[in-house]
Design a protein around this motif. Structure first.
Motif, PDB file in Angstrom:
ATOM      1  N   ARG A  56     133.561 136.894  36.668  1.00  0.00           N
ATOM      2  CA  ARG A  56     132.800 135.806  36.361  1.00  0.00           C
ATOM      3  C   ARG A  56     133.100 134.601  37.593  1.00  0.00           C
ATOM      4  O   ARG A  56     132.138 133.933  37.730  1.00  0.00           O
ATOM      5  N   GLU A 101     130.235 146.762  34.365  1.00  0.00           N
ATOM      6  CA  GLU A 101     129.644 145.548  34.593  1.00  0.00           C
ATOM      7  C   GLU A 101     128.028 146.061  35.094  1.00  0.00           C
ATOM      8  O   GLU A 101     127.950 146.613  36.156  1.00  0.00           O
ATOM      9  N   VAL A 132     137.493 140.328  33.422  1.00  0.00           N
ATOM     10  CA  VAL A 132     136.009 139.933  33.365  1.00  0.00           C
ATOM     11  C   VAL A 132     136.291 138.345  33.736  1.00  0.00           C
ATOM     12  O   VAL A 132     135.264 138.067  34.337  1.00  0.00           O
ATOM     13  N   ARG A 175     131.332 135.810  40.746  1.00  0.00           N
ATOM     14  CA  ARG A 175     129.759 135.693  40.606  1.00  0.00           C
ATOM     15  C   ARG A 175     129.473 134.248  40.709  1.00  0.00           C
ATOM     16  O   ARG A 175     128.277 133.896  41.057  1.00  0.00           O
ATOM     17  N   ALA A 176     130.396 133.429  40.283  1.00  0.00           N
ATOM     18  CA  ALA A 176     130.023 131.653  40.174  1.00  0.00           C
ATOM     19  C   ALA A 176     130.477 131.367  41.983  1.00  0.00           C
ATOM     20  O   ALA A 176     130.151 130.346  42.011  1.00  0.00           O
TER      21      ALA A 176
END
Length: 73
Positions: free
Chosen positions: A21, A66, A17, A24-25
């Motif tokens: 994350r 996800e 995870v 994605r950032a």
């Protein structure tokens, strides 16, 4: 129970995870993202564009799904 291959990392959902994350950032490159997934015990992943999901799979049958929101372009 299936045996864990010696050259694969144990399943670590928390690390997976975190890798997702960070990706994605925009904080990782694709090779860094894949390396993070591998280190978290992911052997492969499948993207379902219709369902807007990505499922990550580990060596012992572990998986993590996800979901991604719909985006109008």
């Amino acid at each position: 129970m299936p045996l864990q291959r010696a050259d694969t990392a144990p399943w670590d959902e928390e690390a997976l995870v975190a890798a997702i994350r960070a990706d994605r950032a925009g904080r990782t490159t694709y090779p860094e993202f894949v390396s993070g997934c591998w280190s978290a015990g992911v052997l492969h992943y499948e993207v379902d564009l219709a369902a807007r999901t990505c499922t990550y799979y580990g060596a012992l049958g572990d998986s993590y799904i996800e979901s991604y929101p719909h985006v109008d372009i």
